[in-house]
Design an enzyme around this catalytic site. Structure first.
Site, PDB file in Angstrom:
ATOM      1  N   ASP A 195      44.539 -20.956 -19.510  1.00  8.47           N
ATOM      2  CA  ASP A 195      44.107 -19.553 -19.593  1.00  8.47           C
ATOM      3  C   ASP A 195      44.296 -18.805 -18.281  1.00  8.47           C
ATOM      4  OD1 ASP A 195      43.347 -19.660 -22.233  1.00  8.47           O
ATOM      5  OD2 ASP A 195      41.212 -19.959 -21.820  1.00  8.47           O
ATOM      6  N   ARG A 253      28.009 -19.915 -12.047  1.00  6.56           N
ATOM      7  CA  ARG A 253      28.727 -18.632 -12.090  1.00  6.56           C
ATOM      8  C   ARG A 253      28.351 -17.715 -10.926  1.00  6.56           C
ATOM      9  NH1 ARG A 253      30.802 -22.032 -14.831  1.00  6.56           N
ATOM     10  NH2 ARG A 253      31.776 -21.674 -16.845  1.00  6.56           N
ATOM     11  N   ASP A 300      29.344 -16.513 -20.172  1.00  3.23           N
ATOM     12  CA  ASP A 300      29.911 -16.512 -18.826  1.00  3.23           C
ATOM     13  C   ASP A 300      30.494 -15.152 -18.428  1.00  3.23           C
ATOM     14  OD1 ASP A 300      29.148 -19.098 -18.239  1.00  3.23           O
ATOM     15  OD2 ASP A 300      30.965 -19.979 -19.104  1.00  3.23           O
ATOM     16  N   SER A 311      35.620 -27.730 -25.359  1.00  2.08           N
ATOM     17  CA  SER A 311      35.597 -26.878 -24.177  1.00  2.08           C
ATOM     18  C   SER A 311      34.547 -27.476 -23.243  1.00  2.08           C
ATOM     19  CB  SER A 311      35.223 -25.450 -24.576  1.00  2.08           C
ATOM     20  OG  SER A 311      34.812 -24.751 -23.424  1.00  2.08           O
TER      21      SER A 311
HETATM   22  N1  ARG Z   1      26.255 -22.675 -23.256  1.00  7.47           N
HETATM   23  C1  ARG Z   1      26.202 -22.973 -21.870  1.00  7.47           C
HETATM   24  C2  ARG Z   1      25.932 -21.721 -21.098  1.00  7.47           C
HETATM   25  O1  ARG Z   1      26.162 -20.658 -21.565  1.00  7.47           O
HETATM   26  C3  ARG Z   1      27.423 -23.711 -21.402  1.00  7.47           C
HETATM   27  C4  ARG Z   1      28.687 -22.893 -21.332  1.00  7.47           C
HETATM   28  C5  ARG Z   1      29.788 -23.781 -20.926  1.00  7.47           C
HETATM   29  N2  ARG Z   1      31.012 -23.079 -20.745  1.00  7.47           N
HETATM   30  C6  ARG Z   1      32.166 -23.547 -21.187  1.00  7.47           C
HETATM   31  N3  ARG Z   1      33.210 -22.842 -20.930  1.00  7.47           N
HETATM   32  N4  ARG Z   1      32.267 -24.658 -21.865  1.00  7.47           N
HETATM   33  O2  ARG Z   1      25.467 -21.796 -19.989  1.00  7.47           O
END
Ligand code: ARG
Length: 411
Positions: free
Chosen positions: A17, A98, A127, A179
């Protein structure tokens, strides 16, 4: 006259990506791309390769920053002192990483006098919110570009084609159906069969924790002693270590004993429920121990009030509000509570479990002479009688009134 292009700092991971994003930003947005990869302790990938990959795709500059120390000291220490668990379960590993990435993106953007920052998040997750609200908090004038949310490469095949036609290296191994996001605080796994919340997660998704039913766990319990100072771990089995080293050691040890798997359905900020699997052996171990020590050291009202603060803190961080006045104010409260959270906790690991079996502190509020039922007892039992009379007075008044109106015994 040569007109210089606007600069865009891209949060770069080395994956498909964000690799495609480098070229897309150049072609569709006409910007020069500075790629920034941030090391928060993800499973070792060769970051030098990631750095050169961005350059080979066309980034004008490519930077790798190892921020693990800062992540531990400024982010994970706060999370541990807050016993941060979103919806009482998830230790926030992605949500915590993040904002530190954001901080470094904004720093690089300023250094390069960039007009834009770009990220590779999809339009469906948390995110994107964390990046964009975080960036806005640190510099409200920087513009954000979100290629993956904007481009019309609808499938992975289209993306691979786009990449192949432009000489962007495409992954040769078959893509994992999952993922995955990971750092020092654990590992998040989503997508694939996990999207059916009734399906048991397949055994092969786990890399940090052993199967508690298997032999890797061993058949003997193992004990460790963790020492804390002001709410942060400083020693393991009496040996001084940094918080960072202790996180690594606990990930290893708890992981070996099969402790730290979470399978949950969680509420994303954007309104969707999603099924998530986490491996968080170190994080959960440390939170378990930290809470055990707080039970001993925090005065009752502080402890009870803090439980509510912890929940709000976790919610704010989950929802992308790391850099916000309320989160900062709550940090102030939490800091105050941690002054005397110093002492030792003994834990026992065995076949997927981690149990507190002992705790002690020079600041312990546990008073043996008050608690004991033995001869040394100093508790004033006589005072209990008057206390109960007054504590129960409103209930007694209420019950009399109920009797008067013929509703005795009904609530
Ligand atoms: N659901 C979790 C969060 O929002 C994990 C997100 C993980 N991100 C990913 N790209 N797999 O904090």
């Amino acid at each position: 006259m040569l007109v210089s292009k606007d600069i865009c700092v891209l949060a770069y991971s080395g994956g498909l990506d964000t690799s495609v994003a480098i070229r897309w930003l150049q072609e569709d947005k006409g910007v020069d791309v500075v790629a920034l990869a941030v090391d928060v302790g993800q499973e070792r990938q060769d970051l030098e390769l990631v750095r050169t990959k961005a350059l080979s795709i066309g980034a004008v500059e490519s930077i790798v920053k190892d921020v693990r120390e800062e992540y531990v000291e400024d982010f994970l220490a706060k999370a541990l002192r807050a016993n941060a668990l979103y919806e009482n379960k998830y230790p926030l590993l992605s949500a915590l990483s993040r904002p530190i990435i954001v901080k470094h993106l904004v720093e690089e953007a300023h250094r390069h006098q960039a007009r834009y920052i770009a990220h590779g998040c999809t339009g469906k997750g948390n995110d994107q919110v964390r990046f964009e609200v975080g960036i806005a908090a640190l510099d409200p004038d920087i513009e954000v570009l979100a290629p993956v949310r904007e481009w019309d490469l609808r499938t992975r095949e289209e993306e691979m084609e786009y990449a192949a036609s432009r000489g962007i290296p495409v992954p040769t191994t078959k893509k994992s159906p999952y993922s995955i996001d990971d750092n020092l605080w654990g590992r998040a796994i989503e997508c694939g069969v996990l999207e059916d919340p009734w399906e048991e997660p397949p055994a092969d998704i786990y890399t940090l924790t052993s199967d508690a039913r298997g032999d890797e766990c061993g058949s003997e319990p193992e004990y460790v002693e963790l020492s804390f100072e002001q709410g942060v771990p400083v020693a393991l089995d009496g040996e001084e270590m940094t918080f960072h080293e202790i996180i690594n050691a606990m990930n290893e040890l708890a992981g070996k004993h099969g402790f730290g798997r979470i399978d949950m359905v969680e509420n994303r900020l954007i309104g969707v429920k999603s099924r998530e699997v986490y491996e968080v052996p170190g994080a959960l171990t440390l939170i378990t121990a930290h809470k055990a020590l707080e039970d001993l050291c925090l005065e009752r009202e502080v402890l009870h009030y803090k439980l509510g603060v912890e929940q709000k803190w976790a919610e704010l961080v989950y929802n992308g509000m790391w850099f916000s006045p309320l989160k900062e104010a709550l940090d102030g409260f939490i800091d105050t509570t941690q002054q005397l959270v110093t002492g030792d906790v003994r834990l026992r690991f065995f076949k997927g479990s981690c149990v507190t079996v002992g705790r002690r502190s020079p600041y312990s509020l546990y008073d043996y002479s008050l608690a004991t039922y033995d001869a040394e007892d100093t508790f004033d039992r006589g005072a209990a009688k008057g206390f109960i009379d007054l504590w129960g007075l409103p209930t007694r008044v209420w019950a009399r009134q109920r009797r008067k109106v013929g509703k005795e015994g009904e609530v």
